[in-house]
Motif scaffolding. Sequence first.
Motif, mmCIF file in Angstrom:
data_model
loop_
_atom_site.group_PDB
_atom_site.id
_atom_site.type_symbol
_atom_site.label_atom_id
_atom_site.label_comp_id
_atom_site.label_asym_id
_atom_site.label_seq_id
_atom_site.Cartn_x
_atom_site.Cartn_y
_atom_site.Cartn_z
ATOM 1 N N LEU A 1 14.939 -93.506 -6.562
ATOM 2 C CA LEU A 1 13.604 -93.080 -6.991
ATOM 3 C C LEU A 1 13.223 -91.763 -6.340
ATOM 4 C CD1 LEU A 1 11.627 -96.456 -6.810
ATOM 5 C CD2 LEU A 1 12.822 -95.443 -8.755
ATOM 6 N N ASP A 2 12.414 -91.030 -7.050
ATOM 7 C CA ASP A 2 11.907 -89.779 -6.502
ATOM 8 C C ASP A 2 10.897 -90.092 -5.397
ATOM 9 O OD1 ASP A 2 11.659 -87.083 -6.314
ATOM 10 O OD2 ASP A 2 10.171 -86.903 -7.909
ATOM 11 N N SER A 3 10.663 -89.122 -4.547
ATOM 12 C CA SER A 3 9.650 -89.313 -3.500
ATOM 13 C C SER A 3 8.264 -89.427 -4.147
ATOM 14 C CB SER A 3 9.648 -88.123 -2.547
ATOM 15 O OG SER A 3 10.885 -88.016 -1.918
ATOM 16 N N LEU B 1 5.926 -87.411 -12.624
ATOM 17 C CA LEU B 1 7.210 -87.636 -13.283
ATOM 18 C C LEU B 1 7.811 -86.379 -13.903
ATOM 19 C CD1 LEU B 1 6.753 -91.070 -15.114
ATOM 20 C CD2 LEU B 1 7.788 -90.611 -12.901
ATOM 21 N N GLY B 2 7.022 -85.365 -14.165
ATOM 22 C CA GLY B 2 7.574 -84.184 -14.830
ATOM 23 C C GLY B 2 8.076 -84.553 -16.218
ATOM 24 N N GLY B 3 9.163 -83.873 -16.649
ATOM 25 C CA GLY B 3 9.697 -84.165 -17.981
ATOM 26 C C GLY B 3 10.599 -85.382 -17.954
ATOM 27 N N GLY B 4 11.089 -85.761 -19.128
ATOM 28 C CA GLY B 4 12.035 -86.875 -19.191
ATOM 29 C C GLY B 4 11.553 -88.015 -20.055
ATOM 30 N N ASP C 1 11.696 -94.370 -17.429
ATOM 31 C CA ASP C 1 11.524 -94.102 -15.987
ATOM 32 C C ASP C 1 10.555 -95.105 -15.367
ATOM 33 O OD1 ASP C 1 13.270 -92.038 -15.976
ATOM 34 O OD2 ASP C 1 11.772 -90.442 -15.943
ATOM 35 N N LYS D 1 19.012 -80.782 -2.890
ATOM 36 C CA LYS D 1 18.071 -81.728 -3.485
ATOM 37 C C LYS D 1 16.925 -80.981 -4.182
ATOM 38 C CE LYS D 1 15.147 -85.633 -2.396
ATOM 39 N NZ LYS D 1 14.547 -86.454 -1.360
ATOM 40 N N ASN E 1 16.220 -81.214 -8.132
ATOM 41 C CA ASN E 1 14.902 -81.547 -8.674
ATOM 42 C C ASN E 1 14.476 -80.525 -9.725
ATOM 43 O OD1 ASN E 1 14.516 -83.900 -7.229
ATOM 44 N ND2 ASN E 1 13.453 -82.883 -5.536
ATOM 45 N N HIS F 1 15.976 -81.264 -13.058
ATOM 46 C CA HIS F 1 15.462 -82.436 -13.754
ATOM 47 C C HIS F 1 14.696 -81.962 -14.985
ATOM 48 C CE1 HIS F 1 13.664 -86.464 -14.114
ATOM 49 N NE2 HIS F 1 12.554 -85.834 -14.434
ATOM 50 N N PRO F 2 14.738 -82.614 -16.141
ATOM 51 C CA PRO F 2 15.394 -83.896 -16.399
ATOM 52 C C PRO F 2 16.849 -83.785 -16.846
ATOM 53 C CG PRO F 2 14.065 -83.308 -18.288
ATOM 54 C CD PRO F 2 13.883 -82.205 -17.271
ATOM 55 N N ARG G 1 17.040 -87.786 -11.842
ATOM 56 C CA ARG G 1 16.854 -87.955 -10.399
ATOM 57 C C ARG G 1 17.710 -89.108 -9.870
ATOM 58 N NH1 ARG G 1 11.297 -86.338 -11.255
ATOM 59 N NH2 ARG G 1 11.160 -84.211 -10.536
ATOM 60 N N ARG G 2 17.940 -90.084 -10.743
ATOM 61 C CA ARG G 2 18.734 -91.242 -10.328
ATOM 62 C C ARG G 2 20.170 -90.840 -9.993
ATOM 63 N NH1 ARG G 2 16.805 -96.210 -11.181
ATOM 64 N NH2 ARG G 2 14.619 -96.120 -11.686
ATOM 65 N N GLN H 1 21.051 -88.355 -8.257
ATOM 66 C CA GLN H 1 21.161 -87.657 -6.965
ATOM 67 C C GLN H 1 21.926 -88.475 -5.930
ATOM 68 O OE1 GLN H 1 17.513 -86.064 -5.413
ATOM 69 N NE2 GLN H 1 17.024 -84.986 -7.311
#
Lengths: 150, 283
Positions: free
Chosen positions: A50-52, A70-73, A78, B30, B34, B37-38, B42-43, B45
Amino acid sequence: MEAELDVLCVVEDCNKKNKITEFLNEATRPVLDIEVPAPYRDMFNVLDSLDSVEHSEPHGENMLALSWFLGGGDWYTDTQRTVKDLIKAGATDAVAALWLDGQLEAIFAVMADGEVEMVDDIDQQQLTKMVFEQEDIFGFLNTLVSAKQI
Amino acid sequence: MHQANIHLNQWQPDNPQWMKQRTEEWAHIKANLNKMHPRIPRRSQRFHKQLFFYGIVDPILSDLDAMMRENIAPPFPGYLPFFKMWYLPQPSAAAFKEIFEVEERLNPLSLSRSALFYVFDDMLFSSDYGMCGGREELMVKTFIPNFDHQQCLVQGRQKYYFNLVPDSVLKLCVYATLQLLDDGNINPFAPGQYLWDNLNDSSERHPDLIFKKNRDEVSLRMCLRLILDWDDRDDAPKHLAHCAKLRATLLARFEAGDFSPILMKYWQQEKLDYQEGKPSLTY
């Protein structure tokens, strides 16, 4: 389009709650699992996906309020994966709110079979009104978690 | 699936000092992942960590397999060799060539150039670390083993987008150089800046192909003007050593006549315009 995710999760064990917080905050999360005490290594490896978090704080006695940008995606996937990973890491329940460009997009909850699904039996207009009346998304998510636990 | 890493002797996970240095570099990596992304989930990493810290390739391969099972397209062609080169502890032309040759047997690596030139914008990586911590020049030279694009074409699919045809060499080279000499606010190791010899070669072999549009000639002239008026411009990034070095190198090469007649013709034209006080061309 930008997405944000708020998750309220129930973590009964205080040590686990502290570790989840530690492993999800950029300033405190370890880089490698060898830095983590053995009993928490599995938890770390799950949360390492998971992201921070942007923000985290205890909520009540046994809950954690967590927020991500979350930004894009694929935000729906997610969100489901994030909630599932929190359950794998030791949370006993969780409810999530997904926001798109500042608008509440969907609520997700853990179903009886363990799957994470979008809660679609809440009228969206009513939901939005309830959120604004609460003026605090975590307060609203708390009502959902509490209702499940009764 | 198992694929041995061919440079395992370069990893020293039992050496605390080495691990400390790797951890420091991981913070840059990192941050860049980031930014990717996407396209790079992120998974993924945590699988990258296995390669970066321990030289273990399998987790990234499994991750790519999982993406394919879920009908998710791989992040970009040449994903594995790109990261193998980026994460190699002791980068060298010989080691990169070895990675290239092993991977080339499995996949057409001309496609891998996309990651260097097309997938990620140079503007994203304006920190001192750049995109790949300065390994970009070696990667360019590895992925483009010959100056002549015709020789590079046969190494991969005949797919123009990823192959460096003469006019795309010009665009990539001039765009990166323009940005570095204008305000420097891009990747200090922007791969395009290492294409001057490729551009020179293309201009000699394929002068008819290099300037397909008037805009390309204008871009080159604008770039040459930035070399010429560097000392005059208050806003030139003179404080950035890599920009100053690039300008000095290009100035010396043009003044020494170290380029093809066609490039030197543009240099002489631009120099004359500059000396006569004519304004720089614009689009």
